[in-house]
Design a protein around this motif. Structure first.
Motif, PDB file in Angstrom:
ATOM      1  N   HIS A 237      82.030  34.745  50.822  1.00  0.00           N
ATOM      2  CA  HIS A 237      82.414  33.577  51.622  1.00  0.00           C
ATOM      3  C   HIS A 237      83.241  34.114  52.781  1.00  0.00           C
ATOM      4  CE1 HIS A 237      84.196  29.961  53.004  1.00  0.00           C
ATOM      5  NE2 HIS A 237      85.318  30.061  52.344  1.00  0.00           N
ATOM      6  N   LYS A 238      82.582  34.369  53.890  1.00  0.00           N
ATOM      7  CA  LYS A 238      83.201  35.205  54.910  1.00  0.00           C
ATOM      8  C   LYS A 238      84.399  34.578  55.593  1.00  0.00           C
ATOM      9  CE  LYS A 238      79.905  34.288  58.687  1.00  0.00           C
ATOM     10  NZ  LYS A 238      78.855  34.898  59.508  1.00  0.00           N
ATOM     11  N   GLU A 239      84.515  33.243  55.559  1.00  0.00           N
ATOM     12  CA  GLU A 239      85.643  32.607  56.252  1.00  0.00           C
ATOM     13  C   GLU A 239      86.961  32.668  55.467  1.00  0.00           C
ATOM     14  OE1 GLU A 239      82.694  31.095  55.838  1.00  0.00           O
ATOM     15  OE2 GLU A 239      81.872  30.844  57.854  1.00  0.00           O
ATOM     16  N   SER A 240      86.899  32.996  54.185  1.00  0.00           N
ATOM     17  CA  SER A 240      88.112  32.982  53.333  1.00  0.00           C
ATOM     18  C   SER A 240      88.871  31.659  53.453  1.00  0.00           C
ATOM     19  CB  SER A 240      89.062  34.134  53.675  1.00  0.00           C
ATOM     20  OG  SER A 240      88.471  35.376  53.436  1.00  0.00           O
ATOM     21  N   ILE A 241      88.141  30.550  53.440  1.00  0.00           N
ATOM     22  CA  ILE A 241      88.780  29.221  53.494  1.00  0.00           C
ATOM     23  C   ILE A 241      88.900  28.643  52.086  1.00  0.00           C
ATOM     24  CG2 ILE A 241      88.495  26.823  54.274  1.00  0.00           C
ATOM     25  CD1 ILE A 241      89.195  28.547  56.612  1.00  0.00           C
ATOM     26  N   ILE A 242      87.807  28.716  51.333  1.00  0.00           N
ATOM     27  CA  ILE A 242      87.883  28.363  49.912  1.00  0.00           C
ATOM     28  C   ILE A 242      88.389  29.613  49.201  1.00  0.00           C
ATOM     29  CG2 ILE A 242      86.610  27.706  47.837  1.00  0.00           C
ATOM     30  CD1 ILE A 242      84.767  26.052  49.453  1.00  0.00           C
ATOM     31  N   HIS A 243      89.558  29.519  48.579  1.00  0.00           N
ATOM     32  CA  HIS A 243      90.197  30.733  48.062  1.00  0.00           C
ATOM     33  C   HIS A 243      89.720  31.106  46.666  1.00  0.00           C
ATOM     34  CE1 HIS A 243      92.317  30.960  51.686  1.00  0.00           C
ATOM     35  NE2 HIS A 243      93.094  29.918  51.468  1.00  0.00           N
ATOM     36  N   SER A 244      89.152  30.174  45.960  1.00  0.00           N
ATOM     37  CA  SER A 244      88.451  30.379  44.694  1.00  0.00           C
ATOM     38  C   SER A 244      88.261  29.030  44.019  1.00  0.00           C
ATOM     39  CB  SER A 244      89.153  31.360  43.757  1.00  0.00           C
ATOM     40  OG  SER A 244      88.874  32.693  44.171  1.00  0.00           O
ATOM     41  N   MET A 245      87.498  29.027  42.929  1.00  0.00           N
ATOM     42  CA  MET A 245      87.095  27.759  42.304  1.00  0.00           C
ATOM     43  C   MET A 245      87.004  27.876  40.789  1.00  0.00           C
ATOM     44  SD  MET A 245      83.895  26.994  44.879  1.00  0.00           S
ATOM     45  CE  MET A 245      83.689  28.647  45.539  1.00  0.00           C
ATOM     46  N   ILE A 246      87.061  26.728  40.142  1.00  0.00           N
ATOM     47  CA  ILE A 246      86.737  26.635  38.717  1.00  0.00           C
ATOM     48  C   ILE A 246      85.582  25.659  38.564  1.00  0.00           C
ATOM     49  CG2 ILE A 246      87.524  26.011  36.399  1.00  0.00           C
ATOM     50  CD1 ILE A 246      90.379  26.433  37.296  1.00  0.00           C
ATOM     51  N   GLU A 247      84.575  26.063  37.823  1.00  0.00           N
ATOM     52  CA  GLU A 247      83.538  25.104  37.433  1.00  0.00           C
ATOM     53  C   GLU A 247      83.814  24.668  36.008  1.00  0.00           C
ATOM     54  OE1 GLU A 247      79.388  26.159  38.260  1.00  0.00           O
ATOM     55  OE2 GLU A 247      78.847  25.235  36.361  1.00  0.00           O
ATOM     56  N   PHE A 248      83.956  23.353  35.809  1.00  0.00           N
ATOM     57  CA  PHE A 248      84.193  22.824  34.469  1.00  0.00           C
ATOM     58  C   PHE A 248      82.872  22.469  33.799  1.00  0.00           C
ATOM     59  CE2 PHE A 248      88.213  22.275  36.675  1.00  0.00           C
ATOM     60  CZ  PHE A 248      89.099  22.786  35.736  1.00  0.00           C
ATOM     61  N   HIS A 249      82.922  22.200  32.513  1.00  0.00           N
ATOM     62  CA  HIS A 249      81.652  22.031  31.795  1.00  0.00           C
ATOM     63  C   HIS A 249      80.961  20.693  32.067  1.00  0.00           C
ATOM     64  CE1 HIS A 249      83.907  20.770  27.858  1.00  0.00           C
ATOM     65  NE2 HIS A 249      84.180  20.001  28.863  1.00  0.00           N
ATOM     66  N   ASP A 250      81.597  19.837  32.853  1.00  0.00           N
ATOM     67  CA  ASP A 250      80.891  18.628  33.297  1.00  0.00           C
ATOM     68  C   ASP A 250      80.214  18.868  34.653  1.00  0.00           C
ATOM     69  OD1 ASP A 250      83.079  18.739  34.932  1.00  0.00           O
ATOM     70  OD2 ASP A 250      83.746  16.683  34.581  1.00  0.00           O
ATOM     71  N   SER A 251      80.255  20.104  35.130  1.00  0.00           N
ATOM     72  CA  SER A 251      79.655  20.552  36.403  1.00  0.00           C
ATOM     73  C   SER A 251      80.565  20.323  37.609  1.00  0.00           C
ATOM     74  CB  SER A 251      78.274  19.924  36.666  1.00  0.00           C
ATOM     75  OG  SER A 251      78.398  18.650  37.274  1.00  0.00           O
ATOM     76  N   SER A 252      81.708  19.676  37.382  1.00  0.00           N
ATOM     77  CA  SER A 252      82.659  19.446  38.465  1.00  0.00           C
ATOM     78  C   SER A 252      83.323  20.771  38.841  1.00  0.00           C
ATOM     79  CB  SER A 252      83.712  18.436  38.000  1.00  0.00           C
ATOM     80  OG  SER A 252      84.545  18.043  39.062  1.00  0.00           O
ATOM     81  N   VAL A 253      83.435  21.011  40.143  1.00  0.00           N
ATOM     82  CA  VAL A 253      84.048  22.245  40.640  1.00  0.00           C
ATOM     83  C   VAL A 253      85.337  21.893  41.381  1.00  0.00           C
ATOM     84  CG1 VAL A 253      83.771  24.200  42.227  1.00  0.00           C
ATOM     85  CG2 VAL A 253      81.836  23.418  40.836  1.00  0.00           C
ATOM     86  N   MET A 254      86.444  22.485  40.961  1.00  0.00           N
ATOM     87  CA  MET A 254      87.713  22.259  41.641  1.00  0.00           C
ATOM     88  C   MET A 254      88.058  23.510  42.437  1.00  0.00           C
ATOM     89  SD  MET A 254      88.342  19.182  40.696  1.00  0.00           S
ATOM     90  CE  MET A 254      89.876  19.047  41.612  1.00  0.00           C
ATOM     91  N   ALA A 255      88.476  23.300  43.686  1.00  0.00           N
ATOM     92  CA  ALA A 255      88.718  24.426  44.582  1.00  0.00           C
ATOM     93  C   ALA A 255      90.019  24.229  45.336  1.00  0.00           C
ATOM     94  CB  ALA A 255      87.573  24.548  45.581  1.00  0.00           C
ATOM     95  N   GLN A 256      90.599  25.350  45.744  1.00  0.00           N
ATOM     96  CA  GLN A 256      91.762  25.289  46.625  1.00  0.00           C
ATOM     97  C   GLN A 256      91.369  25.923  47.945  1.00  0.00           C
ATOM     98  OE1 GLN A 256      94.058  28.084  47.471  1.00  0.00           O
ATOM     99  NE2 GLN A 256      95.499  26.787  48.578  1.00  0.00           N
TER     100      GLN A 256
END
Lengths: 380, 380
Positions: A237-256
């Motif tokens: 992710h070349k822009e380094s804007i999304i710093h990392s993510m978690i995918e939960f088992h309901d498929s929802s992805v939370m990101a900072q």
């Protein structure tokens, strides 16, 4: 008021931690700190932040500074780092020292019940099993300072770890992300130090270019969040804007997300579970950014990342070897002794020739660390 | 086992709520439900989910279904909706009914101490001040079902509301996002119903094309999260992958992402604060998606969004007028009575001609709703 012990005050993370302390003088105070060889910067920091205890790498430096600041206590060397880490008045240790020397102070601080804000990679990479056991036993908060781990940690707030399906670490790709392996043959140190998104120290900038930095982060994430390697992904992710993510088992992805600025994760570690304003931070304006790009990580292009997954999965002393071999190889590259791609070759050679010890003790980790450095140096 | 009252069972949100109940038969059970005029689908749902109480819009339908399902209780009409909403066995009301008819059942359910999973927009748009006061007084959880509000709600877990700087709602841009205003002159109903990302009902698909949907969401977000309109932004994001974001005062932005699938926010509302696996959901693969696009929202291009901000900021009965005028105008467009751009004109005319009542009572809101519909119909 939160009193802070800071290891590695003059490095990139150290000085930005001081910026945060300065930004919130009624919230934070520097109680104790360590400095390597940068006596001039140490002098400035002492004059501005008035710590009660200062550890210098060298005894001579400690003694000469003592003459200038007679009211302040000075100590030195590796034992001094631990004195700073467990300094009585401090409730939180920010460990931003580089290298394996950061491990023991962390362990001492954990045993002393301090909150740990961890920027020292070696702590979890080489001794994750020992550190996490100590964290659990002493029930101290272990807070990440790295932007990726902080992103995951922030995304995890209000969630249950059991619901995690996957951690997704983002990687900028470093200085050479748009070059093929062939084009890496003759890159210079100067090329490698030119990171597109983050302004960091030399070692970590090279580690970004080789992708070893991401590899070490994968190992850290494994220990810090208790997630198996199979469930840790890396995406370019070349822009380094999304710093990392978690995918939960309901498929929802939370990101900072955010404009790259290490002060944000540093401050979050200091304010957790609260947040404080950071007025000087540049706000993210996605409309202005326009596009975010993502691409699959190529493990053959970035061989160090593959080595890290393999060393992490194999466990034992292999991550220690990975880390030590990388340190010596990067140092050799920075000194012009080897080419960029030889960093990978040296690490691969060293990993292949190591007989791993499972569940190593601290003494075994130290010995392997020393032996690995000797071995790699012998190859140079 | 969580027992559920479901209003609007045969609509898009209703049927997807039933999918979630079916996916987790040991977790959820349909205790009570309402159906409009779709007797055939009602029959199928009753046969499959065995609710104890069913409300039909028409008395005749209720009576004829009673003959087929003698063990099940039937009711009808607006009062019947409230009976379903407060059904004793249920602990949670999923309010997915369309229109202002959804308001009173929500209020009754709040007074009865039920958890509210809210998909009915009118509840907060027309009576946000009354509903939120009731929520606070009864201390019931108010959970969003809309993907945008669910994203914000998920991003808010583990955080303090006081640390919020800004809510950032994403907008796909709807069916006509790439057309200029001139190109909107002669668009057909069929063009408008062709939404690029989400498969939804006709009314909400048109509302996406006019951006009124986003406008109503801004008003909802204002009430649900207690954030002033000045601090609610809308950004165009055509992929609908980032469902919305919170910017905190340290500049950190928390976001929820996923492949567009309404079952994810619906299930989250049912499982909150936990999550359950949703095996049939398509996982987000950002490397495969490749790019995410963002652009500034043009309030002159999307005039309905501007109307919504203005009505929301002015408050009183203006949001009720906005909503009612929009409903009649969209209905008229769907029936071929007016052009697409005349939807905006009708709403603007109606807002301009309304004398707002501040802090309106439920009776005043109802009266304004009825009067507005009459007024707009008189213009057709």
């Amino acid at each position: 008021m939160k009193y802070i012990s800071l290891l590695g005050s003059t490095g990139s993370i150290g000085t930005q931690t001081l910026d945060i302390i300065k930004e919130h003088p009624t919230e934070f105070s520097l109680a104790a700190m360590s400095v390597g060889r940068n006596v001039n910067l140490a002098r400035q920091i002492i004059a501005e932040f008035h710590p009660e205890l200062v550890c210098m790498l060298e005894k001579d430096d400690a003694e000469s500074l003592k003459l200038e600041f007679p009211k302040i206590s000075f100590t030195y060397g590796p034992e001094g780092l631990s004195e700073v880490a467990v300094y009585k008045k401090s409730t939180i240790l920010v460990n931003a020292v580089m290298g394996s020397v950061g491990l023991e102070p962390t362990l001492h601080a954990i045993e002393a019940g301090k909150t740990i804000a961890l920027a020292n990679k070696e702590t979890l990479v080489t001794a994750g099993h020992i550190v996490m056991e100590a964290v659990r036993r002493n029930q101290v908060p272990l807070l990440p300072v790295d932007s990726e781990h902080s992103a995951i940690f922030q995304a995890l707030q209000g969630e249950y770890e059991k619901n995690i399906d996957k951690l997704i670490l983002t990687a900028s790709g470093g200085s050479f992300r748009d070059r093929t392996r062939n084009e890496l043959e003759n890159v210079t140190v100067q090329d490698a130090l030119n990171h597109p998104n983050w302004s960091m120290g030399a070692k970590i900038t090279i580690d970004s270019a080789t992708m070893m930095n991401k590899g070490l982060e994968v190992i850290e994430a494994h220990w810090m969040f208790g997630v198996p390697y199979e469930n840790i992904d890396v995406v370019l992710h070349k822009e380094s804007i999304i710093h990392s993510m978690i995918e939960f088992h309901d498929s929802s992805v939370m990101a900072q997300l955010g404009t790259p600025d290490m002060r944000v994760p540093i401050q979050y570690a200091l304010t957790f579970p609260n947040r404080l304003p950071l007025k000087t931070a540049q706000r993210l304006n996605l409309a202005k950014v326009g596009q975010l790009h993502f691409a699959e990580m190529d493990m053959e292009r970035f061989r160090c990342l593959k080595f890290a997954y393999e060393a992490g999965m194999a466990g034992g002393t292999l991550p220690t070897v990975l880390n030590a071999a990388n340190e010596i190889a990067v140092e050799a590259f920075l000194k012009g002794k080897i080419t960029f791609l030889q960093i990978e070759d040296l690490i691969e050679n060293t990993l292949t020739n190591h007989q791993s010890i499972m569940e190593p003790s601290l003494a075994e980790i130290k010995a392997v660390d020393v032996d690995t450095r000797k071995y790699v140096n012998s190859l140079l």
